[in-house]
Design an enzyme around this catalytic site. Structure first.
Site, short mmCIF file in Angstrom:
data_model
loop_
_atom_site.label_atom_id
_atom_site.label_comp_id
_atom_site.label_asym_id
_atom_site.label_seq_id
_atom_site.Cartn_x
_atom_site.Cartn_y
_atom_site.Cartn_z
N GLY A 184 29.10 -21.21 -24.02
CA GLY A 184 29.60 -21.41 -25.37
C GLY A 184 31.10 -21.68 -25.39
O GLY A 184 31.77 -21.73 -24.36
N ARG A 189 36.98 -20.71 -25.44
CA ARG A 189 38.40 -20.83 -25.81
C ARG A 189 38.60 -21.98 -26.78
O ARG A 189 39.68 -22.55 -26.87
CB ARG A 189 39.24 -21.06 -24.55
CG ARG A 189 38.87 -22.29 -23.74
CD ARG A 189 39.86 -22.56 -22.64
NE ARG A 189 39.46 -23.70 -21.83
CZ ARG A 189 40.27 -24.32 -20.99
NH1 ARG A 189 41.51 -23.93 -20.86
NH2 ARG A 189 39.84 -25.33 -20.27
N ASP A 240 40.67 -15.14 -21.57
CA ASP A 240 41.60 -14.82 -22.65
C ASP A 240 41.51 -15.79 -23.82
O ASP A 240 42.19 -15.61 -24.84
CB ASP A 240 43.04 -14.77 -22.12
CG ASP A 240 43.47 -16.07 -21.45
OD1 ASP A 240 42.80 -17.11 -21.65
OD2 ASP A 240 44.48 -16.06 -20.72
N GLY A 241 40.70 -16.82 -23.67
CA GLY A 241 40.53 -17.78 -24.76
C GLY A 241 41.69 -18.73 -24.95
O GLY A 241 41.71 -19.51 -25.91
N ARG A 247 26.18 -30.91 -26.29
CA ARG A 247 26.04 -31.02 -24.84
C ARG A 247 24.59 -30.78 -24.44
O ARG A 247 23.81 -30.20 -25.19
CB ARG A 247 26.92 -29.97 -24.16
CG ARG A 247 28.35 -29.90 -24.68
CD ARG A 247 28.92 -28.48 -24.56
NE ARG A 247 30.24 -28.37 -25.19
CZ ARG A 247 31.38 -28.52 -24.55
NH1 ARG A 247 31.38 -28.72 -23.25
NH2 ARG A 247 32.52 -28.44 -25.18
N ASP A 294 26.73 -28.18 -19.04
CA ASP A 294 27.47 -27.85 -20.27
C ASP A 294 28.66 -28.76 -20.47
O ASP A 294 29.32 -28.69 -21.52
CB ASP A 294 27.92 -26.38 -20.25
CG ASP A 294 28.72 -26.04 -19.00
OD1 ASP A 294 28.13 -26.05 -17.91
OD2 ASP A 294 29.94 -25.76 -19.10
N ASP A 351 35.27 -32.72 -21.51
CA ASP A 351 35.84 -31.57 -20.80
C ASP A 351 36.53 -31.97 -19.50
O ASP A 351 35.99 -31.85 -18.41
CB ASP A 351 34.77 -30.51 -20.53
CG ASP A 351 34.46 -29.70 -21.77
OD1 ASP A 351 35.12 -29.93 -22.81
OD2 ASP A 351 33.58 -28.84 -21.72
#
Length: 477
Positions: A80, A83, A115-116, A173, A242, A252
């Site tokens: 998912g 970040r 930590d996103g 995706r 993904d 990505d």
């Protein structure tokens, strides 16, 4: 901007999450051309507020999407947006729909132990690469706005934080469908398929097997995308399911790279020592990933329909790739001996480590007679080894007819003079980390016209320096 946030209404498909604001943000880049296409007109302060997560317009509904994925061959059941957040769906003046997606927005329920956050290094790499591929006419997500910050983010070392606002027709995706299949929630899959058809391909509703037609289109777009990657010498680096787009977009950007010296087994990702995602493995990985998608859709599309489309993947990829290679060599017709001509060329390129982009660009300068041009010879460690191949290529060109000027114009229109080599991106990153965005601006300017001569930028079109081979790019990039 006009927003219609349909995806966020799928409450089962993710989690509403407010972004965590970046501290002391500063505006670094805005893609004004793309903003105009999307019908977005904002002041600089508004761009800064949105991209830093400081203040969102009330009509935005930030939403973290849930999905799964096969990562380096192993299945991860719950990934998912760890970040990133889907801020909303923009409806353009022409009626098309685009996602606004914010990377580096802070923690979400899918961050796992992360930590996103995003760092300036990776965010600028994605901004540069997505715009580079767009201007090479390769389907991709787009960069819309980049914000930097002094907020420290911990990766292999402490780095400055950043956030990237990007746009795409859809961020769906393969992994979205895998999540609902493997988590025992297949009843949600038709809603995602219908959403994709309604928002992107409404013409498929006229077909009796609309889901089958959708999968067939995904197969075709994936095959054609990877053919384009191979032809331009682009390595994605992390072709996990993904990271595979249902629309056939380059999605990505992490440890990507353009080939410098031609090496069919080139691995651009330091985190991939086994070479699963090496340059020459990308076509096979594309099929493997489509097979995983087919499994996830198997309860909603007939098995023979899925198999028939999968069976066409290799043909469609090779057809697209062969056509691109003919164009790259200035050939308009097909001849029986062309595959051998291509194969022998690539064998020599690999043996002598010839620069990939420079080779095709400078090959256009070859005349029907006489010595090859000095700029082409400069790429060859052993020019005498190419004597027979040059003779065969000239003989093949003679079968085409036309003039050398016409051939050069065709070749220059498909063989870029400028690509985003890793050392060029690295130089821009190092200067940006020092507060100087001038090099990034220069790269964006020249990469917006990759096929034009632009003699003022000739230094950017040379083979990579020796030190570039030591650059290490990993999944954290």
């Amino acid at each position: 901007m006009q927003l219609d946030n349909q995806y966020a209404s799928f409450t089962w498909a993710g989690t509403p999450v407010a972004p965590t604001p970046l501290h002391s943000p500063r505006l670094l880049l805005i893609n004004h051309d793309l903003a105009g296409e999307l019908g977005i007109s904002l002041e600089e302060r508004q761009w800064l507020d949105i991209t830093s997560g400081q203040r969102l317009p009330p009509e935005m509904t930030p939403f973290a999407q849930v999905y799964a994925g096969h990562q380096f061959g192993g299945f991860s059941p719950r990934l998912g947006d760890g970040r990133a957040l889907l801020l909303g769906e923009v409806v353009t003046p022409g009626g098309t729909r685009w996602d606004l997606h914010l990377k580096g927005a802070g923690k979400t329920p899918y961050s796992r132990f992360g930590d996103g956050r995003a760092v300036l290094r990776s965010s600028l790499r994605e901004y540069l690469a997505s715009e580079a591929l767009y201007h090479l006419h390769i389907p991709t997500t787009r960069a819309l706005c980049l914000v930097g910050s002094d907020e420290p983010v911990y990766r292999e070392q402490v780095e400055p934080g950043a956030a990237l606002l990007r746009a795409a027709l859809s961020h769906l995706r393969f992994g979205h469908f895998e999540y609902f299949y493997y988590s025992g929630q297949p009843e949600h899959i038709p809603a995602l398929l219908d959403y994709l058809i309604d928002t992107q391909w409404p013409e498929l509703k006229q077909q009796p097997q609309d889901y089958g037609a959708l999968f067939d289109r995904v197969v075709t777009r994936t095959a054609e995308l990877i053919a384009q990657w191979q032809a331009v010498g682009f390595c994605h680096g992390v072709m996990n399911t993904d990271n595979m787009s249902m629309l056939g977009l380059t999605l990505d950007y992490g440890p990507y790279g353009f080939l410098d010296a031609y090496d069919p087994g080139h691995i651009c990702n330091h985190s991939d020592p086994a070479g699963r995602y090496a340059y020459d493995q990308q076509p096979a990985v594309g099929l493997w990933n489509l097979q995983r998608l087919a499994q996830a859709l198997s309860g909603h599309i007939e098995l023979d329909v899925l198999q028939a489309s999968l069976g066409q993947y290799e043909h469609r990829l090779l057809t697209a790739y062969s056509e691109l290679m003919r164009q790259k060599l200035g050939l308009e017709q097909w001849h029986e001996g062309d595959p051998a001509l291509f194969r022998d060329m690539f064998g020599l390129m690999a043996e002598h480590r010839v620069d990939y982009s420079c080779w095709f660009r400078r090959l256009a300068l070859l005349e029907a007679e006489g010595e090859p041009p000095a700029s082409l010879i400069a790429l060859l460690a052993k020019p005498e080894a190419w004597h027979d191949w040059f003779a065969r290529y000239r003989a093949r060109l003679a079968l085409e007819g036309g003039t050398q000027a016409e051939r050069r114009a065709r070749m220059d229109a498909i063989n870029p003079k400028y690509v985003l080599r890793n050392h060029l991106a690295q130089r821009a990153i190092e200067r940006a980390e020092q507060g100087d965005m001038a090099e990034a601006d220069t790269l964006l300017r020249l990469l917006a016209r990759p096929f034009d001569e632009q003699p003022e930028f000739n230094d950017y079109a040379e083979p990579a320096p020796e030190w570039a081979a030591s650059l290490c790019v990993s999944c954290s990039s």
